[in-house]
Design a protein around this motif. Structure first.
Motif, PDB file in Angstrom:
ATOM      1  N   ASP A  27      53.387  90.499 -57.164  1.00  0.00           N
ATOM      2  CA  ASP A  27      52.518  91.279 -58.551  1.00  0.00           C
ATOM      3  C   ASP A  27      51.396  92.426 -58.317  1.00  0.00           C
ATOM      4  OD1 ASP A  27      50.868  90.906 -60.193  1.00  0.00           O
ATOM      5  OD2 ASP A  27      49.723  89.462 -59.830  1.00  0.00           O
ATOM      6  N   LEU A  28      52.343  93.596 -58.375  1.00  0.00           N
ATOM      7  CA  LEU A  28      51.938  95.190 -58.476  1.00  0.00           C
ATOM      8  C   LEU A  28      50.342  95.165 -58.945  1.00  0.00           C
ATOM      9  CD1 LEU A  28      55.877  96.773 -58.734  1.00  0.00           C
ATOM     10  CD2 LEU A  28      54.141  95.977 -56.908  1.00  0.00           C
ATOM     11  N   GLU A  29      50.205  94.234 -60.198  1.00  0.00           N
ATOM     12  CA  GLU A  29      49.040  94.763 -60.665  1.00  0.00           C
ATOM     13  C   GLU A  29      47.813  94.073 -59.681  1.00  0.00           C
ATOM     14  OE1 GLU A  29      47.869  93.361 -65.023  1.00  0.00           O
ATOM     15  OE2 GLU A  29      48.666  92.002 -64.019  1.00  0.00           O
ATOM     16  N   LYS A  30      47.959  93.424 -59.067  1.00  0.00           N
ATOM     17  CA  LYS A  30      47.312  93.295 -58.472  1.00  0.00           C
ATOM     18  C   LYS A  30      46.667  93.797 -56.538  1.00  0.00           C
ATOM     19  CE  LYS A  30      46.463  88.873 -60.162  1.00  0.00           C
ATOM     20  NZ  LYS A  30      46.969  87.369 -59.636  1.00  0.00           N
ATOM     21  N   LEU A  31      48.076  94.469 -56.590  1.00  0.00           N
ATOM     22  CA  LEU A  31      47.941  95.248 -55.562  1.00  0.00           C
ATOM     23  C   LEU A  31      48.181  97.417 -55.452  1.00  0.00           C
ATOM     24  CD1 LEU A  31      51.505  93.621 -53.980  1.00  0.00           C
ATOM     25  CD2 LEU A  31      48.633  93.395 -53.291  1.00  0.00           C
ATOM     26  N   VAL A  32      48.705  98.064 -56.569  1.00  0.00           N
ATOM     27  CA  VAL A  32      49.077  99.347 -56.737  1.00  0.00           C
ATOM     28  C   VAL A  32      47.364  99.768 -57.480  1.00  0.00           C
ATOM     29  CG1 VAL A  32      50.311 100.783 -57.789  1.00  0.00           C
ATOM     30  CG2 VAL A  32      51.134  98.387 -56.500  1.00  0.00           C
ATOM     31  N   PRO A  33      47.249 100.345 -56.990  1.00  0.00           N
ATOM     32  CA  PRO A  33      45.690 101.050 -57.648  1.00  0.00           C
ATOM     33  C   PRO A  33      46.233 101.156 -58.681  1.00  0.00           C
ATOM     34  CG  PRO A  33      45.785 102.442 -54.958  1.00  0.00           C
ATOM     35  CD  PRO A  33      47.440 101.503 -55.620  1.00  0.00           C
ATOM     36  N   PHE A  34      44.979 101.499 -59.508  1.00  0.00           N
ATOM     37  CA  PHE A  34      44.770 101.390 -61.126  1.00  0.00           C
ATOM     38  C   PHE A  34      45.830 103.796 -61.665  1.00  0.00           C
ATOM     39  CE2 PHE A  34      43.054 103.698 -64.987  1.00  0.00           C
ATOM     40  CZ  PHE A  34      43.842 101.917 -65.787  1.00  0.00           C
ATOM     41  N   ARG A  35      45.164 104.612 -60.450  1.00  0.00           N
ATOM     42  CA  ARG A  35      45.528 105.621 -60.946  1.00  0.00           C
ATOM     43  C   ARG A  35      47.017 105.927 -60.696  1.00  0.00           C
ATOM     44  NH1 ARG A  35      42.749 105.659 -55.928  1.00  0.00           N
ATOM     45  NH2 ARG A  35      44.694 106.100 -54.056  1.00  0.00           N
ATOM     46  N   TYR A  36      47.925 105.377 -60.860  1.00  0.00           N
ATOM     47  CA  TYR A  36      49.608 105.086 -60.494  1.00  0.00           C
ATOM     48  C   TYR A  36      49.930 104.721 -61.959  1.00  0.00           C
ATOM     49  CZ  TYR A  36      48.843 106.431 -55.412  1.00  0.00           C
ATOM     50  OH  TYR A  36      48.073 107.344 -54.139  1.00  0.00           O
ATOM     51  N   ASN A  37      51.259 105.072 -62.080  1.00  0.00           N
ATOM     52  CA  ASN A  37      52.302 104.969 -63.301  1.00  0.00           C
ATOM     53  C   ASN A  37      52.487 103.610 -62.391  1.00  0.00           C
ATOM     54  OD1 ASN A  37      53.975 104.266 -64.752  1.00  0.00           O
ATOM     55  ND2 ASN A  37      52.616 105.437 -65.676  1.00  0.00           N
ATOM     56  N   ILE A  38      52.984 102.428 -62.125  1.00  0.00           N
ATOM     57  CA  ILE A  38      53.968 102.005 -61.684  1.00  0.00           C
ATOM     58  C   ILE A  38      55.333 102.603 -61.715  1.00  0.00           C
ATOM     59  CG2 ILE A  38      54.744  99.715 -61.702  1.00  0.00           C
ATOM     60  CD1 ILE A  38      52.285  98.054 -61.582  1.00  0.00           C
ATOM     61  N   LYS A  39      55.666 102.439 -63.604  1.00  0.00           N
ATOM     62  CA  LYS A  39      56.827 103.135 -63.791  1.00  0.00           C
ATOM     63  C   LYS A  39      57.587 103.895 -63.360  1.00  0.00           C
ATOM     64  CE  LYS A  39      58.432 101.305 -67.350  1.00  0.00           C
ATOM     65  NZ  LYS A  39      58.576 101.369 -68.992  1.00  0.00           N
ATOM     66  N   LYS A  40      56.593 105.077 -63.510  1.00  0.00           N
ATOM     67  CA  LYS A  40      56.766 106.325 -63.238  1.00  0.00           C
ATOM     68  C   LYS A  40      56.561 107.015 -61.756  1.00  0.00           C
ATOM     69  CE  LYS A  40      56.131 109.269 -66.916  1.00  0.00           C
ATOM     70  NZ  LYS A  40      54.317 110.010 -67.609  1.00  0.00           N
ATOM     71  N   ASP A  41      55.794 106.610 -60.789  1.00  0.00           N
ATOM     72  CA  ASP A  41      55.365 106.707 -59.810  1.00  0.00           C
ATOM     73  C   ASP A  41      55.739 106.191 -58.629  1.00  0.00           C
ATOM     74  OD1 ASP A  41      53.507 109.186 -61.694  1.00  0.00           O
ATOM     75  OD2 ASP A  41      51.931 108.171 -61.007  1.00  0.00           O
ATOM     76  N   CYS A  42      56.771 104.735 -59.139  1.00  0.00           N
ATOM     77  CA  CYS A  42      56.213 104.044 -57.190  1.00  0.00           C
ATOM     78  C   CYS A  42      58.277 103.728 -57.699  1.00  0.00           C
ATOM     79  CB  CYS A  42      55.551 102.554 -57.589  1.00  0.00           C
ATOM     80  SG  CYS A  42      53.849 102.990 -57.862  1.00  0.00           S
ATOM     81  N   LYS A  43      58.901 103.076 -56.194  1.00  0.00           N
ATOM     82  CA  LYS A  43      59.553 102.876 -55.840  1.00  0.00           C
ATOM     83  C   LYS A  43      59.624 102.103 -54.628  1.00  0.00           C
ATOM     84  CE  LYS A  43      62.100 107.428 -56.749  1.00  0.00           C
ATOM     85  NZ  LYS A  43      63.655 108.228 -56.836  1.00  0.00           N
ATOM     86  N   VAL A  44      60.812 101.036 -55.437  1.00  0.00           N
ATOM     87  CA  VAL A  44      61.124  99.764 -53.662  1.00  0.00           C
ATOM     88  C   VAL A  44      62.223 100.444 -52.844  1.00  0.00           C
ATOM     89  CG1 VAL A  44      61.347  97.471 -53.861  1.00  0.00           C
ATOM     90  CG2 VAL A  44      59.938  98.380 -55.597  1.00  0.00           C
ATOM     91  N   TYR A  45      62.002 100.056 -51.844  1.00  0.00           N
ATOM     92  CA  TYR A  45      63.197 100.548 -50.576  1.00  0.00           C
ATOM     93  C   TYR A  45      62.335  99.266 -49.579  1.00  0.00           C
ATOM     94  CZ  TYR A  45      61.361 105.303 -52.057  1.00  0.00           C
ATOM     95  OH  TYR A  45      60.938 106.133 -52.438  1.00  0.00           O
ATOM     96  N   LEU A  46      64.439  99.201 -48.803  1.00  0.00           N
ATOM     97  CA  LEU A  46      64.252  98.389 -47.524  1.00  0.00           C
ATOM     98  C   LEU A  46      63.145  98.260 -46.670  1.00  0.00           C
ATOM     99  CD1 LEU A  46      67.928  98.065 -47.306  1.00  0.00           C
ATOM    100  CD2 LEU A  46      66.020  96.549 -47.645  1.00  0.00           C
ATOM    101  N   ASN A  47      61.977  97.851 -46.473  1.00  0.00           N
ATOM    102  CA  ASN A  47      61.352  98.306 -45.286  1.00  0.00           C
ATOM    103  C   ASN A  47      61.509  97.378 -43.383  1.00  0.00           C
ATOM    104  OD1 ASN A  47      58.504  99.366 -44.052  1.00  0.00           O
ATOM    105  ND2 ASN A  47      57.977  96.950 -44.227  1.00  0.00           N
ATOM    106  N   GLU A  48      61.525  96.401 -43.464  1.00  0.00           N
ATOM    107  CA  GLU A  48      62.067  95.409 -41.799  1.00  0.00           C
ATOM    108  C   GLU A  48      63.056  94.835 -42.453  1.00  0.00           C
ATOM    109  OE1 GLU A  48      60.713  96.641 -38.613  1.00  0.00           O
ATOM    110  OE2 GLU A  48      59.896  97.979 -39.909  1.00  0.00           O
ATOM    111  N   PRO A  49      64.805  94.873 -41.695  1.00  0.00           N
ATOM    112  CA  PRO A  49      65.228  94.010 -41.335  1.00  0.00           C
ATOM    113  C   PRO A  49      64.227  91.969 -40.807  1.00  0.00           C
ATOM    114  CG  PRO A  49      65.643  94.756 -39.248  1.00  0.00           C
ATOM    115  CD  PRO A  49      64.591  95.549 -39.680  1.00  0.00           C
TER     116      PRO A  49
END
Length: 151
Positions: A85-107
């Motif tokens: 749930d990104l709405e609760k995790l990502v600070p308001f100053r970021y535009n989730i659609k434009k400023d964020c990406k999803v990556y693999l992190n740990e296997p």
């Protein structure tokens, strides 16, 4: 004379307030219609995709060099699936659609094979969140990314 000065001063203040409010309208944060994301993370073994247990992804947001980057790690996968749930995790100053990406992190946490990330569906380069999300209701949307793969 005093009335003229008062009138001119009032006009200057009103003009300034009108300009300031117009500037605020122009700089409103865009609607972050992507509120929640989901994905599958697999292990590719002998050409077969196997759901992982305990793998993680990360969401990283970057605007420019003046704003500190932001990263949040997904919960570990269960049956290959994760949900955030990104709405609760990502600070308001970021535009989730434009400023964020999803990556693999740990296997997955199990030792052995399937520890090398692949770039399937931009697991290494970062999957964009600018695709149209699926509306769950008027205020909530869900975007599927991936699936991501380790080998």
């Amino acid at each position: 004379m005093a009335i003229t000065r008062f009138f001119l001063a009032s006009m200057v203040v009103l003009a300034f307030l009108g300009t300031a409010s117009a500037d605020l309208e122009d700089h409103k944060p865009e609607d972050n219609t992507v509120k929640r994301i989901q994905a599958m993370i697999y292990c590719r073994r002998n050409g077969e995709l196997i759901k992982t247990e305990g793998a993680t992804a990360r969401v990283s947001c970057f605007v420019d060099v003046k704003v500190k980057p932001f990263t949040v790690i997904s919960p570990p996968t269960k049956g290959g699936y994760f949900y955030m749930d990104l709405e609760k995790l990502v600070p308001f100053r970021y535009n989730i659609k434009k400023d964020c990406k999803v990556y693999l992190n740990e296997p997955a946490s199990t030792p052995g094979d399937c520890t090398i990330p692949t770039n399937d569906n931009d697991g290494i380069d970062g999957a964009s969140l600018d695709k149209p999300p699926r509306k769950l209701n008027e205020d909530t949307s869900l975007l599927s990314v991936g699936p991501f793969v380790y080998v």
